[in-house]
Motif scaffolding. Sequence first.
Motif, PDB file in Angstrom:
ATOM      1  N   VAL A  51     -59.557  65.253 -34.262  1.00  0.00           N
ATOM      2  CA  VAL A  51     -59.846  63.920 -34.512  1.00  0.00           C
ATOM      3  C   VAL A  51     -57.977  63.025 -34.956  1.00  0.00           C
ATOM      4  CG1 VAL A  51     -60.906  62.645 -35.701  1.00  0.00           C
ATOM      5  CG2 VAL A  51     -62.479  64.300 -35.187  1.00  0.00           C
ATOM      6  N   ALA A  52     -57.965  64.039 -35.801  1.00  0.00           N
ATOM      7  CA  ALA A  52     -56.314  63.540 -36.804  1.00  0.00           C
ATOM      8  C   ALA A  52     -55.566  62.969 -35.106  1.00  0.00           C
ATOM      9  CB  ALA A  52     -55.829  64.671 -37.178  1.00  0.00           C
ATOM     10  N   ALA A  53     -55.255  64.011 -34.229  1.00  0.00           N
ATOM     11  CA  ALA A  53     -54.776  64.004 -33.110  1.00  0.00           C
ATOM     12  C   ALA A  53     -54.342  62.903 -32.669  1.00  0.00           C
ATOM     13  CB  ALA A  53     -54.462  65.025 -32.689  1.00  0.00           C
ATOM     14  N   LEU A  54     -55.596  62.260 -32.603  1.00  0.00           N
ATOM     15  CA  LEU A  54     -56.159  60.865 -31.133  1.00  0.00           C
ATOM     16  C   LEU A  54     -56.142  59.786 -32.161  1.00  0.00           C
ATOM     17  CD1 LEU A  54     -59.539  61.955 -29.757  1.00  0.00           C
ATOM     18  CD2 LEU A  54     -56.675  62.075 -28.761  1.00  0.00           C
ATOM     19  N   ARG A  55     -55.892  59.827 -33.640  1.00  0.00           N
ATOM     20  CA  ARG A  55     -56.074  58.851 -34.467  1.00  0.00           C
ATOM     21  C   ARG A  55     -54.346  58.293 -34.305  1.00  0.00           C
ATOM     22  NH1 ARG A  55     -55.127  59.658 -39.409  1.00  0.00           N
ATOM     23  NH2 ARG A  55     -56.853  61.101 -40.050  1.00  0.00           N
ATOM     24  N   GLY A  63     -53.103  54.981 -32.768  1.00  0.00           N
ATOM     25  CA  GLY A  63     -52.130  54.474 -33.854  1.00  0.00           C
ATOM     26  C   GLY A  63     -50.258  53.366 -32.972  1.00  0.00           C
ATOM     27  N   HIS A  64     -49.903  55.365 -32.273  1.00  0.00           N
ATOM     28  CA  HIS A  64     -48.413  54.980 -32.002  1.00  0.00           C
ATOM     29  C   HIS A  64     -48.815  53.824 -30.702  1.00  0.00           C
ATOM     30  CE1 HIS A  64     -44.158  56.527 -31.905  1.00  0.00           C
ATOM     31  NE2 HIS A  64     -44.701  56.643 -30.490  1.00  0.00           N
ATOM     32  N   VAL A  65     -49.902  53.604 -29.906  1.00  0.00           N
ATOM     33  CA  VAL A  65     -50.120  52.628 -28.878  1.00  0.00           C
ATOM     34  C   VAL A  65     -50.091  52.061 -29.335  1.00  0.00           C
ATOM     35  CG1 VAL A  65     -51.463  52.190 -27.170  1.00  0.00           C
ATOM     36  CG2 VAL A  65     -51.364  54.506 -27.594  1.00  0.00           C
ATOM     37  N   ARG A  66     -50.789  51.210 -30.349  1.00  0.00           N
ATOM     38  CA  ARG A  66     -50.553  50.169 -31.696  1.00  0.00           C
ATOM     39  C   ARG A  66     -49.754  49.381 -31.955  1.00  0.00           C
ATOM     40  NH1 ARG A  66     -55.647  51.509 -33.106  1.00  0.00           N
ATOM     41  NH2 ARG A  66     -55.023  52.815 -34.669  1.00  0.00           N
ATOM     42  N   TYR A  67     -49.124  50.360 -32.332  1.00  0.00           N
ATOM     43  CA  TYR A  67     -47.964  49.892 -33.164  1.00  0.00           C
ATOM     44  C   TYR A  67     -46.781  49.264 -31.769  1.00  0.00           C
ATOM     45  CZ  TYR A  67     -42.976  50.476 -34.943  1.00  0.00           C
ATOM     46  OH  TYR A  67     -42.111  50.140 -35.014  1.00  0.00           O
ATOM     47  N   ALA A  68     -47.157  50.414 -31.010  1.00  0.00           N
ATOM     48  CA  ALA A  68     -45.700  50.039 -29.931  1.00  0.00           C
ATOM     49  C   ALA A  68     -45.674  48.766 -29.266  1.00  0.00           C
ATOM     50  CB  ALA A  68     -45.544  51.524 -29.306  1.00  0.00           C
ATOM     51  N   VAL A  69     -47.403  49.131 -28.677  1.00  0.00           N
ATOM     52  CA  VAL A  69     -48.081  47.226 -27.540  1.00  0.00           C
ATOM     53  C   VAL A  69     -47.468  46.277 -29.300  1.00  0.00           C
ATOM     54  CG1 VAL A  69     -49.782  46.851 -26.613  1.00  0.00           C
ATOM     55  CG2 VAL A  69     -48.788  48.603 -26.766  1.00  0.00           C
ATOM     56  N   HIS A  70     -48.104  46.820 -30.363  1.00  0.00           N
ATOM     57  CA  HIS A  70     -48.164  45.089 -30.871  1.00  0.00           C
ATOM     58  C   HIS A  70     -47.138  45.122 -32.496  1.00  0.00           C
ATOM     59  CE1 HIS A  70     -51.791  44.274 -28.848  1.00  0.00           C
ATOM     60  NE2 HIS A  70     -52.563  45.121 -29.544  1.00  0.00           N
ATOM     61  N   LEU A 105     -50.081  50.029 -16.632  1.00  0.00           N
ATOM     62  CA  LEU A 105     -51.329  50.836 -17.315  1.00  0.00           C
ATOM     63  C   LEU A 105     -51.842  49.760 -18.672  1.00  0.00           C
ATOM     64  CD1 LEU A 105     -53.076  53.510 -17.434  1.00  0.00           C
ATOM     65  CD2 LEU A 105     -51.313  54.546 -19.131  1.00  0.00           C
ATOM     66  N   ASP A 106     -53.536  49.431 -18.831  1.00  0.00           N
ATOM     67  CA  ASP A 106     -53.787  49.564 -19.873  1.00  0.00           C
ATOM     68  C   ASP A 106     -54.051  49.179 -21.085  1.00  0.00           C
ATOM     69  OD1 ASP A 106     -55.950  49.425 -19.366  1.00  0.00           O
ATOM     70  OD2 ASP A 106     -56.789  47.463 -18.635  1.00  0.00           O
ATOM     71  N   LYS A 107     -53.680  49.015 -21.768  1.00  0.00           N
ATOM     72  CA  LYS A 107     -54.280  49.092 -23.375  1.00  0.00           C
ATOM     73  C   LYS A 107     -55.265  50.343 -23.253  1.00  0.00           C
ATOM     74  CE  LYS A 107     -55.409  47.611 -27.227  1.00  0.00           C
ATOM     75  NZ  LYS A 107     -54.405  46.433 -28.277  1.00  0.00           N
ATOM     76  N   GLN A 108     -56.623  49.890 -22.594  1.00  0.00           N
ATOM     77  CA  GLN A 108     -57.955  50.524 -22.674  1.00  0.00           C
ATOM     78  C   GLN A 108     -57.227  52.044 -21.761  1.00  0.00           C
ATOM     79  OE1 GLN A 108     -60.310  49.709 -24.319  1.00  0.00           O
ATOM     80  NE2 GLN A 108     -59.047  48.408 -25.659  1.00  0.00           N
ATOM     81  N   GLY A 109     -56.771  52.080 -20.990  1.00  0.00           N
ATOM     82  CA  GLY A 109     -56.108  52.900 -20.259  1.00  0.00           C
ATOM     83  C   GLY A 109     -55.697  54.388 -20.438  1.00  0.00           C
ATOM     84  N   ALA A 110     -54.544  53.030 -20.944  1.00  0.00           N
ATOM     85  CA  ALA A 110     -54.298  54.186 -22.501  1.00  0.00           C
ATOM     86  C   ALA A 110     -54.937  55.022 -23.550  1.00  0.00           C
ATOM     87  CB  ALA A 110     -53.013  54.215 -23.103  1.00  0.00           C
ATOM     88  N   TYR A 111     -56.229  54.255 -23.430  1.00  0.00           N
ATOM     89  CA  TYR A 111     -56.556  54.570 -25.009  1.00  0.00           C
ATOM     90  C   TYR A 111     -57.818  55.915 -24.249  1.00  0.00           C
ATOM     91  CZ  TYR A 111     -55.957  51.520 -28.576  1.00  0.00           C
ATOM     92  OH  TYR A 111     -55.055  51.000 -29.338  1.00  0.00           O
ATOM     93  N   ALA A 112     -58.265  55.717 -23.135  1.00  0.00           N
ATOM     94  CA  ALA A 112     -58.303  56.428 -22.182  1.00  0.00           C
ATOM     95  C   ALA A 112     -58.870  57.839 -21.836  1.00  0.00           C
ATOM     96  CB  ALA A 112     -59.584  55.983 -21.077  1.00  0.00           C
ATOM     97  N   ARG A 113     -57.547  57.811 -21.869  1.00  0.00           N
ATOM     98  CA  ARG A 113     -56.677  59.185 -21.236  1.00  0.00           C
ATOM     99  C   ARG A 113     -56.491  60.385 -22.547  1.00  0.00           C
ATOM    100  NH1 ARG A 113     -55.829  63.569 -21.614  1.00  0.00           N
ATOM    101  NH2 ARG A 113     -54.090  65.072 -20.790  1.00  0.00           N
ATOM    102  N   LEU A 114     -55.824  59.308 -23.395  1.00  0.00           N
ATOM    103  CA  LEU A 114     -56.748  59.324 -25.078  1.00  0.00           C
ATOM    104  C   LEU A 114     -57.538  60.670 -25.137  1.00  0.00           C
ATOM    105  CD1 LEU A 114     -53.843  58.146 -26.996  1.00  0.00           C
ATOM    106  CD2 LEU A 114     -53.139  59.821 -25.792  1.00  0.00           C
TER     107      LEU A 114
END
Length: 179
Positions: A18-22, A26-33, A53-62
Motif C-alpha cells: 500500500v505504501a509503495a502505491l501511495r 504521489g510521484h505521478v501527481r507531483y510530476a504531472v501537476h 498515457l493518461d493519468k488514469q492509465g498510469a494509476y491503473a498500471r500501478l
Amino acid sequence: MAGSVGAVVKASYSRGAVAALRLAKGHVRYAVHRCNEHGQRQYREIWNGEGRLDKQGAYARLDRVQPEDYVYRLMLSPNPEHQDAGGQLDLRLWTQRMMAQLQQDLGRRIEWFAVSHDNPDHRHVHVVAVTQRRLDVGQFRSMRAAGDHDAAQQRDQARERDGRKQEAPAAVPRRDHQR
C-alpha cells in the motif's frame, strides 16, 4: 555528483504494498501537476516508449502492482551545460534510450512511464518503473552511460544539420543594371 558533466540518475524504490502505491501515485501527481517557475499549476503529459498515457492509465498500471514487484521512482537529468545547453536535447528520445538500456541489461521488458519537466535551468524527467527485480548500481551506471551516449549523438546530429544549413549556397542577389 559534484562536477559531473554527464547524465544523472536518481532512484528510490518501494515494494508493491500500500505504501509503495501511495508513493508512486504521489510521484505521478507531483510530476504531472508541479507548478511552473511562475507558480502556476501545470498539466504535463505522461508518456512511455509507445506514446501518450493518461493519468488514469498510469494509476491503473500501478493498481496492478504485485506485492513482490519493485516500484521505482526515478529522476533522469542531463547536464544542463554539457548535454542540454539551450534545451536542445530531445528528452523523450533520451529517456527512451536510457530505459531501453535498462531493459537490455535486465533481459526483459519493464513497464514504465514518464513526465518531462522543462524547467528553464534544469530540464529533467520523472519516471515510474515497475520491475520484478531490484536494480543495482551497475544498471544505473549503464543507464547513465546510455544517456551520455545519446546526448552526444543528438548533439552531433544537430551540428551536422546546422553545418548543412551553413553550407547551403546563399542566394545570389539579383542586380539590375541601368544603362
